[in-house]
Structure formats: structure tokens, C-alpha cells
Design a protein around this motif. Structure first.
Motif, short mmCIF file in Angstrom:
data_model
loop_
_atom_site.label_atom_id
_atom_site.label_comp_id
_atom_site.label_asym_id
_atom_site.label_seq_id
_atom_site.Cartn_x
_atom_site.Cartn_y
_atom_site.Cartn_z
N ASN A 52 96.58 63.59 6.64
CA ASN A 52 96.92 63.50 8.20
C ASN A 52 98.26 63.76 8.67
O ASN A 52 99.04 64.04 7.79
N VAL A 70 88.07 61.96 9.39
CA VAL A 70 88.71 61.55 7.78
C VAL A 70 87.36 61.53 7.03
O VAL A 70 87.53 61.92 5.69
N THR A 87 94.10 57.15 8.57
CA THR A 87 93.34 57.57 7.41
C THR A 87 92.91 56.73 6.38
O THR A 87 93.28 55.66 6.76
#
Length: 572
Positions: free
Chosen positions: A516, A303, A470
């Protein structure tokens, strides 16, 4: 006499770690037929007379073969070391060469013996890559078909080379890519200090050594030890946090001040906002001219570094019909990188050897859905979704129905109030699949003229176990994002200038969370955490990538009119 080592997934071969395909079977793949011969420290001339150093691994046989180039600032000599280190990302030559490919692993300008001065993803680097591709294509052992392979910086150099349109570059396989160099250093205005500072120092330390350290003595013993199958298998689940800590350790070794400290000063001090210096290191606009086949990929856990760049690259290459994308689950790209090689073989066999492998069949996108633990497909990104809006309520709940009020926290931790806030949903009555770009529409009041907004989205299991999904970031002073961006939460860029926050007045912010995918299972809860300082012990940022403080202190107040937008797939 050539070497006969062969890596792969078949019995008797050195077994590769990590997933090797996106759940598919391929046909007509090249088989391991060749022994390997190597040429080390080959000098490759570029147009200004500078010479780059490269190691060439190729079949020990007569004839010409397609070539794969892996280029980065990391030691080329260590790419076969087998250690779980984030610099070993070129791919494994003992897979490619036996199957009829040459692999050229090169050091970029100014790194690990290559001539010139390292300048970090700029136009000079792109020009060098053009010359490297064309030099390789002209060698007597190359048939003129050139591809590029590798993850992270090796992926960045692939797209950088493609923007120059070298005639012999035919296909790319860039996984974990960044297309705006600024994104490696800044998260929407917040300096990514915990990563970028040790990374640039580690580059300096690594570039100060050569064959004496990397090929001889203890390194030979270490190679044999790391190649023991039981040891090697342990690295299939390389922990990114541990890898980051090793990077920090390497960064502490001595290195020359120039150019490494100069680059750090340029990034951290001289160019804190987007300007012409950063524009030169941004290939987004240049990707419009790329028409060769590109297989993009990444893993959902990356991320805070490469995941945003992956989707930016996908958007920038939307005109290109020969682009595919794969998203992997946890441990999809372990170190040393040798996952997805079978998929890459199907890709390069198709484009460089003209074989019918089946790689182009089916939808353009394949992604792993964590929580459901299954492969999914899509024809476009993001897949069609319904954006569900959840209120950040005054009672700490995250719900469709707003409960009016506000909550406050201190940005310096010194006041008798929390240093972070969280909002948690009720247990979910059914499974929901989130796939796409979440976003926080935040309404907040601050007592300071600038602050940091740092978000963490989590999946909370019935037993209270929290799984990070995330993150999102925004420097409040750079809040004027691209308002022409899609209302579905696509990535947005912050302002090029810092604008003071009006003290004591509600301000509306758009804070993108990195795209995500996650199945939030029945009985689980969704949690959003908000803070302005991720260096505290009670907050653990993903991959430990924390940020330099903005420098202001005070109190931030969040209003319940704020909404978390989650892209939820229709499961009907």
C-alpha cells in the motif's frame, strides 16, 4: 438505425464517473464520430462445439475496426444498466464505439446462457478465451487488432487469455486483477468466507436468468432512471461496503445446485490447501510467455481481494518491456466501472490504431499517494525504501525502542481478557511516506495447535479518527512461508500443508501485509491491530471480508521482540 449516445468528458456528452487519467494529458486521441449498432446473443463457437453468447456493439459504418473484448461470468445484458453493482465492470460501450472500436461483451462457459459448465478460471476457460479472441478477429467488421478491457473478473480473463498467446490479441488493460484464483477464496490459509460464499451463490442466481429479466420490462425503466445525470453522479463514490451487501442480497435468490454448490464444496471443503486443483487456476507461471502490452492497475482500498494479485502480475511480467502500472486513490474504480477510459483510450489508440498518444512517455509506474493527495512516479516496484522496524511493546506502544514484555488475548472472546490487541505509535514529529510491502515479523506463543493471525494497519488522526490502510493474514498452521522471498517484505506464499503449532512454545512468523501507499502526516499516529477472529462486532475488516474461524480456542501471547516493518521513502 444506429444509436447516437456518446459518453465522455466533453460538453454535451454523457459524463463518465471517476478519474479518467493518472494526471496526464494525451494527444491524437480518437474522437467520437460513429453511431452504434448492436447484435445481441450472438453465438460464438469454441473448439469443442460449445457456443458462448456475446453482445456485439460496433460502429454503424462501413469498414473494419479494432475490437475490445470483455469476458466474465456476469450478465452481459446488464453492462449498460448503470447501477452501482460489482458485476457491471466491462466498461462502457457508448464511449468506445463512437471512437471507432467494436466492443464484444461475452459470457464465459456455463454462465447466463452460454453453453457448457462453468469451471472457475481453469484451463478450459483459458482455451475458450483463445477461441473467442480469434473468432472476433475473423469477423468482417474487425480489422484483426484485438484488445481486452474490464476490471475484476473481466481483468482476470484478460491475463488468462494472454497466457494462451492468441495471434490477434495485441493489448490488455486489466485493472483490479487476481492471478491466483485461490487468493479470491483464501488469505494465506484463512477461508475468505464473507466474500466467496455469497459470490458463488450470486453467480448461480444471476446465471439462472436471461433477456426476459435483464433487457425487458422494469429493466428498461431502471436504465432510464439510472441514466439521469443527477442520479448517475451519485455513483461516483460507490461505497464498496454497500456493494458487498448487495452481493449478499443477490446470493440469497434461488439457483440450481449444480455447478455452484459443487464449486463451493470444492473450494471450502475439498481443497483447503494449495494443491493441483488450485495450481490449474494459477496463471503466475504462464505469464512468463506473455509479451504483448499490458496496462495493469488498481486502487489502494481493494486490499482483501485484488491488490495482492496486481503486484504478483507486475512481478510475473517483469520480462515484458511493454507493461505499465497505475495505482488509484479512493473511488478510483467506482461502479458501474467507467473510470480511466481516457487513459485506456490513449493505450489502445497507441497499440491497436498506431497513434502517437504519449502513453509510453515517462516512468512505467504512476501512483496516487493518499495523505499527500498527489501523483507520484516510479521506475520499479516497490520504489527504493528504508524498512523501519517498530517493536510491539508490552505497554501497547509501537516504537523503534523495544520495551520488553508480552501481551495476551483470548481467541474465543469467552475469557476475561481482550479478544484483540493494538499497538499505537506516538504522534509523528514529521510526515513519513510509506510505499511498498509492509510485513510483521511476529513472535508469539499459543495455547492451541492452530490459530489465525489477522492484522489491520491504521492511520490515526489527531482527533482520533481511524483510517484503515491495509491488512495481513496468516493461518498459523501454514506458517512455513517461502523463506527465499525478499527481506523487504515482498508477498510470500504459505505452506501447502498444515503443520501443528507447538503449544506453549514461541514461534516466529512472517506475516505479509498487502502492499500500500500512505503519507502518515505530522501529528498522526500509526496503529496495528491483531486479532484471531474478525467476525466480532468490535472489529471491522476491510470491505467486510471476514473469515471462517479456524476452530480452535485458547490464548495467544505476543512477545515484544515482534517487529512491524514499514517501507519508508527517503524524502531527502
Amino acid at each position: 438505425m444506429g444509436r447516437s449516445n456518446v459518453a465522455g468528458v466533453e460538453p454535451g456528452q454523457r459524463q463518465l464517473n471517476g478519474p479518467q487519467t493518472t494526471g496526464r494529458q494525451y494527444r491524437n486521441l480518437s474522437t467520437a464520430l460513429h453511431r452504434t449498432t448492436c447484435e445481441d446473443n450472438v453465438r460464438v463457437p469454441v473448439r469443442d462445439g460449445t457456443r458462448l453468447l456475446a453482445d456485439i456493439h460496433r460502429p454503424d459504418a462501413e469498414g473494419r475496426f479494432p475490437a475490445l473484448i470483455s469476458a466474465a461470468p456476469y450478465p452481459r445484458q446488464l453492462q449498460d444498466l448503470g447501477a452501482p453493482a460489482a458485476i457491471i465492470e466491462a466498461g462502457t460501450s457508448d464511449f468506445w464505439v463512437p471512437r471507432g472500436y467494436a466492443q464484444v461483451i461475452a459470457n464465459l462457459r456455463g454462465t447466463v446462457g452460454s453453453g457448457g459448465t462453468y469451471t472457475f478460471f481453469d484451463e478450459q476457460e483459458r482455451t475458450d478465451l483463445f477461441d473467442l479472441v480469434e473468432w472476433v478477429a475473423g469477423q468482417p467488421w474487425c480489422d484483426g487488432n484485438v484488445g481486452m478491457i474490464g476490471i475484476s473478473y473481466y481483468a482476470m480473463s484478460q491475463l488468462a487469455a494472454a497466457t494462451q498467446r492468441p495471434p490477434h490479441l495485441k493489448a490488455l488493460f486489466p485493472f483490479n486483477v487476481t492471478v491466483r484464483a485461490r487468493e479470491a477464496a483464501y488469505h494465506n490459509g484463512l477461508f475468505n468466507e464473507a466474500f466467496f460464499v455469497p459470490w458463488i451463490h450470486a453467480l448461480g442466481a444471476l446465471s439462472g436468468h436471461g433477456d426476459r429479466l435483464y433487457r425487458n420490462g422494469l429493466s428498461r425503466l431502471l436504465r432510464r432512471f439510472l441514466a439521469i445525470p443527477a442520479i448517475h453522479r451519485r455513483f461516483s463514490k460507490s461505497d464498496a461496503v454497500q456493494v458487498h451487501r448487495r452481493l449478499v442480497q443477490v446470493s440469497r435468490f434461488r439457483h440450481d445446485a449444480h455447478p455452484w454448490n459443487d464449486l463451493l464444496e470444492a473450494v471450502a471443503t475439498d481443497h483447503p490447501t494449495r494443491d493441483a486443483w488450485w495450481d490449474e487456476r494459477d496463471v503466475i507461471g504462464l505469464l512468463a510467455d506473455v509479451d504483448i502490452p499490458v496496462y495493469l492497475g488498481g486502487e489502494w482500498s481493494n486490499v482483501p481481494l485484488h491488490l495482492p494479485g496486481l503486484f504478483e502480475a507486475w512481478d510475473a511480467l517483469a520480462h515484458n518491456p511493454y507493461v505499465r502500472m497505475a495505482m488509484l486513490g479512493q473511488y478510483g474504480l467506482p461502479w458501474p466501472w467507467e473510470s480511466m477510459h481516457v487513459e485506456a483510450l490513449a493505450w489502445f489508440d497507441h497499440w491497436l490504431k498506431g497513434r502517437d498518444t504519449g502513453i509510453l512517455e515517462g516512468p512505467a509506474i504512476r501512483y496516487w499517494l493518499p495523505g499527500a493527495e498527489q501523483w507520484r512516479t516510479a521506475d520499479s516496484w516497490p520504489p527504493p525504501a528504508i524498512h523501519t522496524a517498530l517493536a510491539l511493546n508490552a505497554d501497547g506502544s509501537l516504537a523503534v525502542v523495544e520495551r520488553p514484555g508480552e501481551r495476551s488475548y483470548a481467541t474465543d472472546g469467552a475469557k476475561p481478557m481482550p479478544a484483540q490487541l493494538s499497538w499505537t505509535s506516538d504522534p509523528l514529529p514529521d510526515d513519513i511516506d510509506m510505499v511498498g510491502h509492509p510485513e510483521l515479523r511476529l513472535t508469539a506463543t499459543s495455547s492451541a495447535t492452530d490459530t489465525a493471525w489477522i492484522l489491520l494497519l491504521q492511520d490515526i488522526g489527531p482527533d482520533g479518527t481511524a483510517t484503515d490502510i491495509t491488512q495481513g493474514w496468516l493461518r498459523a498452521g501454514m506458517r512455513h512461508v517461502d523463506e527465499d522471498a525478499s527481506e523487504t517484505g515482498r508477498p510470500v506464499l504459505p505452506s501447502r500443508a498444515q503443520i501443528p503449532v507447538p503449544v506453549g512454545e514461541p514461534v516466529h512468523y512472517r506475516i505479509p501485509l498487502v502492499a500500500n501507499a500512505r503519507r502518515f502526516q505530522r501529528g498522526h499516529r500509526i496503529r496495528l491491530i491483531l486479532t484471531s477472529d474478525d467476525n466480532r462486532k468490535d472489529f471491522r475488516p476491510m470491505l467486510l471480508f471476514s473469515h471462517a474461524p479456524v476452530g480452535t480456542v485458547g490464548v495467544n501471547t505476543v512477545h515484544s521482540s515482534s517487529r512491524l516493518l514499514l517501507p519508508i521513502l527517503d524524502r531527502e
